[in-house]
Design an enzyme around this catalytic site. Structure first.
Site, mmCIF file in Angstrom:
data_model
loop_
_atom_site.group_PDB
_atom_site.id
_atom_site.type_symbol
_atom_site.label_atom_id
_atom_site.label_comp_id
_atom_site.label_asym_id
_atom_site.label_seq_id
_atom_site.Cartn_x
_atom_site.Cartn_y
_atom_site.Cartn_z
ATOM 1 N N ASP A 194 0.834 -1.209 0.000
ATOM 2 C CA ASP A 194 0.000 0.000 0.000
ATOM 3 C C ASP A 194 0.868 1.259 0.000
ATOM 4 O O ASP A 194 1.830 1.356 0.774
ATOM 5 C CB ASP A 194 -0.862 0.065 1.272
ATOM 6 C CG ASP A 194 -1.701 -1.181 1.514
ATOM 7 O OD1 ASP A 194 -1.268 -2.273 1.129
ATOM 8 O OD2 ASP A 194 -2.779 -1.043 2.113
ATOM 9 N N HIS A 247 -1.091 4.431 -0.445
ATOM 10 C CA HIS A 247 -2.121 5.284 0.159
ATOM 11 C C HIS A 247 -1.888 6.799 0.030
ATOM 12 O O HIS A 247 -1.866 7.517 1.022
ATOM 13 C CB HIS A 247 -2.259 4.936 1.642
ATOM 14 C CG HIS A 247 -3.249 3.831 1.885
ATOM 15 N ND1 HIS A 247 -4.569 3.900 1.480
ATOM 16 C CD2 HIS A 247 -3.106 2.623 2.477
ATOM 17 C CE1 HIS A 247 -5.193 2.774 1.819
ATOM 18 N NE2 HIS A 247 -4.327 1.978 2.419
ATOM 19 N N ASP A 258 -4.282 -0.466 -3.105
ATOM 20 C CA ASP A 258 -4.394 0.669 -2.174
ATOM 21 C C ASP A 258 -3.387 1.770 -2.521
ATOM 22 O O ASP A 258 -2.560 2.181 -1.711
ATOM 23 C CB ASP A 258 -4.249 0.221 -0.709
ATOM 24 C CG ASP A 258 -5.535 -0.416 -0.181
ATOM 25 O OD1 ASP A 258 -6.416 -0.737 -0.997
ATOM 26 O OD2 ASP A 258 -5.659 -0.589 1.047
ATOM 27 N N ASP A 316 -6.440 7.110 -1.318
ATOM 28 C CA ASP A 316 -7.140 7.295 -0.034
ATOM 29 C C ASP A 316 -6.159 7.511 1.113
ATOM 30 O O ASP A 316 -5.006 7.136 1.052
ATOM 31 C CB ASP A 316 -8.063 6.111 0.299
ATOM 32 C CG ASP A 316 -9.388 6.161 -0.442
ATOM 33 O OD1 ASP A 316 -9.772 7.254 -0.891
ATOM 34 O OD2 ASP A 316 -10.039 5.110 -0.565
ATOM 35 N N ARG A 317 -6.710 8.128 2.181
ATOM 36 C CA ARG A 317 -5.947 8.448 3.388
ATOM 37 C C ARG A 317 -4.955 9.587 3.128
ATOM 38 O O ARG A 317 -5.160 10.691 3.576
ATOM 39 C CB ARG A 317 -5.230 7.218 3.965
ATOM 40 C CG ARG A 317 -6.157 6.118 4.418
ATOM 41 C CD ARG A 317 -6.739 6.437 5.774
ATOM 42 N NE ARG A 317 -7.478 5.331 6.352
ATOM 43 C CZ ARG A 317 -8.096 5.393 7.518
ATOM 44 N NH1 ARG A 317 -8.079 6.494 8.219
ATOM 45 N NH2 ARG A 317 -8.746 4.364 7.979
ATOM 46 N N ASN A 354 -8.588 -3.066 -1.755
ATOM 47 C CA ASN A 354 -9.959 -2.775 -1.305
ATOM 48 C C ASN A 354 -10.276 -1.282 -1.393
ATOM 49 O O ASN A 354 -11.445 -0.893 -1.432
ATOM 50 C CB ASN A 354 -10.188 -3.285 0.123
ATOM 51 C CG ASN A 354 -9.265 -2.644 1.137
ATOM 52 O OD1 ASN A 354 -8.049 -2.735 1.016
ATOM 53 N ND2 ASN A 354 -9.819 -1.999 2.142
ATOM 54 N N HIS A 355 -9.242 -0.418 -1.475
ATOM 55 C CA HIS A 355 -9.492 1.024 -1.594
ATOM 56 C C HIS A 355 -9.643 1.488 -3.043
ATOM 57 O O HIS A 355 -9.892 2.673 -3.270
ATOM 58 C CB HIS A 355 -8.405 1.834 -0.879
ATOM 59 C CG HIS A 355 -8.682 1.992 0.583
ATOM 60 N ND1 HIS A 355 -9.348 3.062 1.110
ATOM 61 C CD2 HIS A 355 -8.417 1.166 1.626
ATOM 62 C CE1 HIS A 355 -9.463 2.915 2.416
ATOM 63 N NE2 HIS A 355 -8.905 1.763 2.753
ATOM 64 N N HIS A 379 -3.646 -8.427 -2.839
ATOM 65 C CA HIS A 379 -3.720 -7.337 -1.861
ATOM 66 C C HIS A 379 -4.083 -7.831 -0.463
ATOM 67 O O HIS A 379 -3.406 -7.535 0.511
ATOM 68 C CB HIS A 379 -4.736 -6.279 -2.299
ATOM 69 C CG HIS A 379 -4.844 -5.166 -1.307
ATOM 70 N ND1 HIS A 379 -3.835 -4.242 -1.129
ATOM 71 C CD2 HIS A 379 -5.792 -4.860 -0.387
ATOM 72 C CE1 HIS A 379 -4.175 -3.411 -0.151
ATOM 73 N NE2 HIS A 379 -5.360 -3.769 0.311
ATOM 74 N N ARG A 385 -11.894 -6.778 10.540
ATOM 75 C CA ARG A 385 -12.367 -5.599 9.791
ATOM 76 C C ARG A 385 -13.876 -5.596 9.595
ATOM 77 O O ARG A 385 -14.449 -4.591 9.195
ATOM 78 C CB ARG A 385 -11.713 -5.570 8.407
ATOM 79 C CG ARG A 385 -10.214 -5.501 8.432
ATOM 80 C CD ARG A 385 -9.661 -5.684 7.033
ATOM 81 N NE ARG A 385 -8.223 -5.812 7.026
ATOM 82 C CZ ARG A 385 -7.374 -4.797 6.923
ATOM 83 N NH1 ARG A 385 -7.823 -3.569 6.826
ATOM 84 N NH2 ARG A 385 -6.071 -4.997 6.916
ATOM 85 N N HIS A 391 -2.109 -4.695 2.622
ATOM 86 C CA HIS A 391 -3.391 -4.505 3.313
ATOM 87 C C HIS A 391 -3.305 -4.165 4.802
ATOM 88 O O HIS A 391 -4.264 -3.689 5.372
ATOM 89 C CB HIS A 391 -4.219 -5.784 3.102
ATOM 90 C CG HIS A 391 -5.679 -5.701 3.422
ATOM 91 N ND1 HIS A 391 -6.474 -4.612 3.118
ATOM 92 C CD2 HIS A 391 -6.518 -6.606 4.014
ATOM 93 C CE1 HIS A 391 -7.727 -4.867 3.499
ATOM 94 N NE2 HIS A 391 -7.773 -6.058 4.057
#
Length: 484
Positions: A228, A230, A257, A260-261, A289-290, A338, A386, A413
């Site tokens: 990731d 991010h 990923d 995001d963030r 997943n993002h 991922h 999660r 992840h």
């Protein structure tokens, strides 16, 4: 009447809670969870301990566990407002706005004069209203028209005063990419015409790929896998500084990923896509997943795209993310995904190849589990921390590898203190490439270099580099910013 032992237990539990609070303040959330757990084991009837542990789980994005703990706090004390507050926050983080709304309504009933509760309830009501509106106007999947098909970037004029990077003709060159990186580094933007060109050309490349991509690394050559990133663009530049730019001789796989963030997600995605256009075999990209509408709506990418590009780009990225492959196999031996493995045994690589991935991720099934699952230390399978996917043990990993004649699972992840973690008797490696995640976790980042023919993992770790003063989640939805 309390006995001396009961008094002593209460004191010890409080001491554990106080230590946990200190660990939490120092952003040592896993340690805080362990200490809250010890307090709960001594005195399981204190709602505060459960609610505090729920908060620590939320910080580690373990929203399923946070909901369980907050629900226990509510069960112990139905008038404890923080129990509803913590559970509502976890539901929000999962995009379960209607469930969150019920909890914040309860907080408001218990604390009618609390301005913070009023504000959060209002934001939650807005989110639910917006969701209902979007549901009302949504078009069935079968009737949707591709936004990409409606865009012809050739017709978009580039103003004479534009002084940024330009793509001459149809080909994305290394010179262009280098200039674009320099502009991004200085917080300049790329003209929309070229952004459209990059995204549309990437779409065409990804569309032709299978859901499981085979990668061949010739003897004497190397290959790098990153986890990731991010939206942490300046840390991505640092990876390239340490390990070289992507090229045919220096290929990379970025394992989902990308966005995001972090608040430089547009720069990251255009960079990775530009390298894909420049030389498709220099960089491989997997879905995380993002890379999905529901996550991008909450965690900042959608807001950032709207701010830096346009509304049409929001739709375009959502479409192109559906074309990203779900997993890769390197030299027929290393399975890279991922999230993780499956709720059933016997899944073959051919089953993954056969997944129709051109959609938003479902809430169950193989595609969901590839994007969301996590390893666990115990054998067998368990519920996901999660609240989506599952946890799987070393025996599950071993059987999957044996069934498919593979040697190793590499996944991402999860943030790890050292940037990586080796589990399941060395058969599974987690790699995470966003150091000091969200500017607060203090973790290292890592990437893995494999050299053919032996393909032994060589793990390189690195620390975060400075970035301009734009906070993580700067473009996230209002209610998520409130909780960060």
């Amino acid at each position: 009447m309390e006995t001396k032992n009961e008094n002593s237990d209460v004191s010890r539990a409080e001491e554990m809670k106080n230590q946990a609070n200190e660990a939490f303040k120092g952003h040592k959330f896993s340690q805080a969870i362990d200490l809250y757990t010890q307090a709960i084991e001594i005195n399981g009837n204190n709602a505060v301990y459960w609610a505090n542990r729920a908060f620590a789980h939320t910080k580690l994005e373990e929203y399923g566990s946070a909901i369980q703990d907050a629900s226990k706090a509510i069960e112990i004390d139905p008038k404890y407002s923080k129990g509803y507050y913590r559970r509502g926050a976890a539901y929000l983080a999962m995009g379960k706005f209607k469930d969150a709304l019920k909890d914040f309504q309860q907080v408001k009933r218990i604390c009618p004069n609390d301005p913070d509760a009023t504000r959060k309830l209002r934001e939650c009501e807005k989110a639910v209203k917006k969701l209902k509106f979007e549901e009302a106007i949504s078009v069935p999947v079968s009737e949707r028209i591709s936004v990409a098909e409606s865009i012809d970037f050739h017709t978009i004029e580039v103003e004479s005063q534009y002084s940024g990077a330009r793509i001459e003709g149809e080909e994305v060159t290394l010179d262009f990419v280098k200039q674009m990186l320099e502009e991004f580094k200085n917080q300049k933007t790329l003209h929309k015409r070229y952004a459209y060109q990059i995204v549309l050309q990437t779409r065409k490349i990804l569309q032709a790929l299978p859901s499981l991509v085979d990668i061949s690394v010739p003897d004497g050559k190397h290959f790098t896998v990153c986890g990731d990133v991010h939206g942490q663009f300046y840390d991505l530049l640092n990876i390239f500084e340490l390990n070289g730019l992507p090229s045919e001789e220096n290929p990379y796989l970025f394992n989902g990923d990308f966005v995001d963030r972090g608040s430089f997600s547009v720069e990251i995605i255009l960079t990775l896509f530009a390298f894909k256009c420049m030389c498709p075999s220099s960089i491989y990209l997997a879905r995380g997943n993002h890379e999905s509408k529901s996550m991008n709506k909450i965690y900042g990418f959608e807001g950032e795209v709207r701010s830096k590009l346009s509304e049409k780009f929001v739709e375009l990225f959502a479409e192109v993310f559906c074309y990203l492959p779900l997993a890769h196999v390197i030299n027929e031996k290393i399975f890279v995904v991922h999230g993780g493995l499956f709720s059933v045994d016997g899944v073959k690589l051919s089953d993954i190849r056969a997944i129709d991935r051109f959609c938003e991720p479902p809430e169950e099934g193989l595609m969901c589990e590839l994007l969301w699952s996590d390893p666990q230390p115990l054998p067998g399978r368990g519920p996901s921390k999660r609240g989506v996917g599952l946890s799987f043990g070393g025996d599950v990993t071993k059987r999957f590898l044996e069934d498919n004649n593979l040697d190793l699972v590499v996944r991402s992840h999860e943030v790890k203190d050292e940037g990586y973690e080796v589990d399941h008797d060395g058969k599974l490696i987690t790699v995470f490439s966003a150091p000091n995640y969200c500017d607060q976790m203090g973790n290292k980042g890592a990437f893995i270099r494999f050299e053919a023919p032996d393909m032994k993992p060589n793990i390189v770790t690195f620390t975060a580099v400075p970035h301009p003063d734009v906070k993580p989640m700067a473009y996230a939805s209002n209610f998520m910013r409130m909780f960060n």
